[in-house]
Scaffold this motif. Structure first.
Motif, PDB file in Angstrom:
ATOM      1  N   GLY A  29      80.109 -42.936 -30.750  1.00  0.00           N
ATOM      2  CA  GLY A  29      79.072 -44.202 -30.883  1.00  0.00           C
ATOM      3  C   GLY A  29      79.774 -45.020 -32.192  1.00  0.00           C
ATOM      4  N   TYR A  30      80.940 -44.469 -32.667  1.00  0.00           N
ATOM      5  CA  TYR A  30      81.658 -45.247 -33.797  1.00  0.00           C
ATOM      6  C   TYR A  30      83.020 -44.911 -33.969  1.00  0.00           C
ATOM      7  N   SER A  31      83.985 -45.511 -34.413  1.00  0.00           N
ATOM      8  CA  SER A  31      85.160 -44.998 -34.648  1.00  0.00           C
ATOM      9  C   SER A  31      85.300 -44.675 -36.086  1.00  0.00           C
ATOM     10  N   TYR A  32      85.575 -43.428 -36.390  1.00  0.00           N
ATOM     11  CA  TYR A  32      85.758 -42.867 -37.803  1.00  0.00           C
ATOM     12  C   TYR A  32      87.050 -43.065 -38.056  1.00  0.00           C
ATOM     13  N   SER A  33      88.021 -43.534 -37.455  1.00  0.00           N
ATOM     14  CA  SER A  33      89.423 -43.670 -38.051  1.00  0.00           C
ATOM     15  C   SER A  33      89.632 -44.372 -39.291  1.00  0.00           C
ATOM     16  N   SER A  34      88.803 -45.208 -39.785  1.00  0.00           N
ATOM     17  CA  SER A  34      88.819 -45.820 -41.057  1.00  0.00           C
ATOM     18  C   SER A  34      88.029 -45.125 -42.186  1.00  0.00           C
ATOM     19  N   TYR A  35      87.588 -44.111 -41.932  1.00  0.00           N
ATOM     20  CA  TYR A  35      86.642 -43.027 -42.857  1.00  0.00           C
ATOM     21  C   TYR A  35      87.327 -41.821 -43.135  1.00  0.00           C
ATOM     22  N   CYS A  36      87.270 -41.279 -44.278  1.00  0.00           N
ATOM     23  CA  CYS A  36      87.370 -40.143 -44.563  1.00  0.00           C
ATOM     24  C   CYS A  36      86.465 -39.075 -43.758  1.00  0.00           C
ATOM     25  N   LEU A  37      87.059 -37.935 -43.503  1.00  0.00           N
ATOM     26  CA  LEU A  37      86.022 -36.952 -42.712  1.00  0.00           C
ATOM     27  C   LEU A  37      86.253 -35.846 -43.708  1.00  0.00           C
ATOM     28  N   GLY A  38      85.276 -34.914 -43.695  1.00  0.00           N
ATOM     29  CA  GLY A  38      85.034 -33.708 -44.355  1.00  0.00           C
ATOM     30  C   GLY A  38      84.271 -32.647 -43.849  1.00  0.00           C
ATOM     31  N   TRP A  39      84.380 -31.485 -44.482  1.00  0.00           N
ATOM     32  CA  TRP A  39      83.548 -30.353 -44.084  1.00  0.00           C
ATOM     33  C   TRP A  39      82.909 -29.479 -45.130  1.00  0.00           C
ATOM     34  N   PHE A  40      81.417 -29.757 -45.275  1.00  0.00           N
ATOM     35  CA  PHE A  40      80.812 -28.798 -46.258  1.00  0.00           C
ATOM     36  C   PHE A  40      80.113 -27.623 -45.478  1.00  0.00           C
ATOM     37  N   ARG A  41      79.570 -26.764 -46.439  1.00  0.00           N
ATOM     38  CA  ARG A  41      78.711 -25.592 -46.038  1.00  0.00           C
ATOM     39  C   ARG A  41      77.831 -25.462 -46.976  1.00  0.00           C
ATOM     40  N   GLN A  42      76.827 -24.693 -46.390  1.00  0.00           N
ATOM     41  CA  GLN A  42      75.652 -24.251 -46.968  1.00  0.00           C
ATOM     42  C   GLN A  42      75.138 -22.666 -46.633  1.00  0.00           C
ATOM     43  N   ALA A  43      75.194 -21.920 -47.441  1.00  0.00           N
ATOM     44  CA  ALA A  43      74.707 -20.721 -47.479  1.00  0.00           C
ATOM     45  C   ALA A  43      73.349 -20.265 -47.462  1.00  0.00           C
ATOM     46  N   PRO A  44      72.586 -19.378 -47.164  1.00  0.00           N
ATOM     47  CA  PRO A  44      71.014 -19.306 -47.210  1.00  0.00           C
ATOM     48  C   PRO A  44      70.841 -19.127 -48.868  1.00  0.00           C
ATOM     49  N   GLY A  45      69.942 -20.106 -49.463  1.00  0.00           N
ATOM     50  CA  GLY A  45      69.514 -19.877 -50.825  1.00  0.00           C
ATOM     51  C   GLY A  45      70.585 -20.503 -51.730  1.00  0.00           C
ATOM     52  N   LYS A  46      71.760 -21.234 -51.352  1.00  0.00           N
ATOM     53  CA  LYS A  46      72.663 -21.858 -52.109  1.00  0.00           C
ATOM     54  C   LYS A  46      72.739 -23.594 -51.826  1.00  0.00           C
ATOM     55  N   GLU A  47      73.435 -24.003 -52.871  1.00  0.00           N
ATOM     56  CA  GLU A  47      73.428 -25.386 -52.707  1.00  0.00           C
ATOM     57  C   GLU A  47      74.825 -25.693 -51.713  1.00  0.00           C
ATOM     58  N   ARG A  48      74.505 -26.816 -51.037  1.00  0.00           N
ATOM     59  CA  ARG A  48      76.015 -27.217 -49.980  1.00  0.00           C
ATOM     60  C   ARG A  48      76.896 -27.586 -50.799  1.00  0.00           C
ATOM     61  N   GLU A  49      78.070 -26.898 -50.464  1.00  0.00           N
ATOM     62  CA  GLU A  49      79.546 -26.967 -51.334  1.00  0.00           C
ATOM     63  C   GLU A  49      80.500 -27.720 -50.393  1.00  0.00           C
ATOM     64  N   GLY A  50      81.490 -28.370 -50.913  1.00  0.00           N
ATOM     65  CA  GLY A  50      82.377 -28.893 -50.179  1.00  0.00           C
ATOM     66  C   GLY A  50      83.441 -28.009 -49.969  1.00  0.00           C
ATOM     67  N   VAL A  51      84.107 -28.178 -48.677  1.00  0.00           N
ATOM     68  CA  VAL A  51      85.002 -27.131 -48.161  1.00  0.00           C
ATOM     69  C   VAL A  51      86.354 -27.768 -48.169  1.00  0.00           C
ATOM     70  N   ALA A  52      86.503 -28.989 -47.364  1.00  0.00           N
ATOM     71  CA  ALA A  52      87.679 -29.685 -47.167  1.00  0.00           C
ATOM     72  C   ALA A  52      87.463 -30.960 -46.970  1.00  0.00           C
ATOM     73  N   GLY A  53      88.316 -32.005 -46.899  1.00  0.00           N
ATOM     74  CA  GLY A  53      88.333 -33.421 -46.701  1.00  0.00           C
ATOM     75  C   GLY A  53      89.569 -33.925 -46.368  1.00  0.00           C
ATOM     76  N   ILE A  54      89.703 -35.165 -45.360  1.00  0.00           N
ATOM     77  CA  ILE A  54      90.787 -35.505 -44.915  1.00  0.00           C
ATOM     78  C   ILE A  54      90.886 -36.932 -45.166  1.00  0.00           C
ATOM     79  N   GLY A  55      91.717 -37.675 -45.590  1.00  0.00           N
ATOM     80  CA  GLY A  55      91.671 -39.257 -45.702  1.00  0.00           C
ATOM     81  C   GLY A  55      92.198 -39.694 -44.395  1.00  0.00           C
ATOM     82  N   THR A  56      92.149 -41.024 -44.383  1.00  0.00           N
ATOM     83  CA  THR A  56      92.697 -41.953 -43.002  1.00  0.00           C
ATOM     84  C   THR A  56      94.012 -41.688 -42.833  1.00  0.00           C
ATOM     85  N   GLY A  57      94.811 -41.544 -44.056  1.00  0.00           N
ATOM     86  CA  GLY A  57      96.340 -41.324 -43.893  1.00  0.00           C
ATOM     87  C   GLY A  57      96.721 -39.793 -44.090  1.00  0.00           C
ATOM     88  N   GLY A  58      95.587 -38.962 -43.906  1.00  0.00           N
ATOM     89  CA  GLY A  58      96.155 -37.417 -43.826  1.00  0.00           C
ATOM     90  C   GLY A  58      96.136 -36.932 -45.002  1.00  0.00           C
TER      91      GLY A  58
END
Length: 120
Positions: A24-53
């Motif tokens: 529905g949209y091209s995210y090529s101009s956006y940073c993309l990332g992964w987060f995770r959330q375990a039961p009973g814990k806050e969501r935390e960052g895992v990894a991110g990647i910018g538009t240039g890598g």
């Protein structure tokens, strides 16, 4: 829309590759990332990647997880190796403008998540 896939159950020491397909949209101009959330814990960052890598990782995950993107396919990936039971969580992909800093509130768009379960 961001849709994650590739989650599942794996034994400790195993590997999984998560994918996040953007539609529905091209995210090529956006940073993309992964987060995770375990039961009973806050969501935390895992990894991110910018538009240039440019990549960023949670310090505790460096060396085991690798983030990549394919702009032609509008898809984000997370290769997870040497998985541990403590990696069990719901994994979410997200998008944001700017830099791929893993600060939760700075990410604007979110997928619904894919479950990863690692057994010992």
């Amino acid at each position: 829309q961001l849709v994650e896939s590739g989650g599942g159950s794996v034994q400790a020491g195993g590997s999984l590759r998560l994918s996040c397909a953007a539609s529905g949209y091209s995210y090529s101009s956006y940073c993309l990332g992964w987060f995770r959330q375990a039961p009973g814990k806050e969501r935390e960052g895992v990894a991110g990647i910018g538009t240039g890598g440019l990549t960023t990782y949670a310090n505790s995950l460096k060396g085991r997880f690798t983030v990549a993107r394919d702009n032609a396919k509008n898809t984000l990936y997370l290769q997870m190796n040497s998985l541990k039971p403590e990696d069990t969580a719901m994994y979410y992909c997200a998008a944001r403008p700017g830099v791929p800093r893993l600060v939760l509130d700075e990410w604007n768009y979110w997928g619904q998540g894919t479950q990863v379960t690692v057994s010992s």
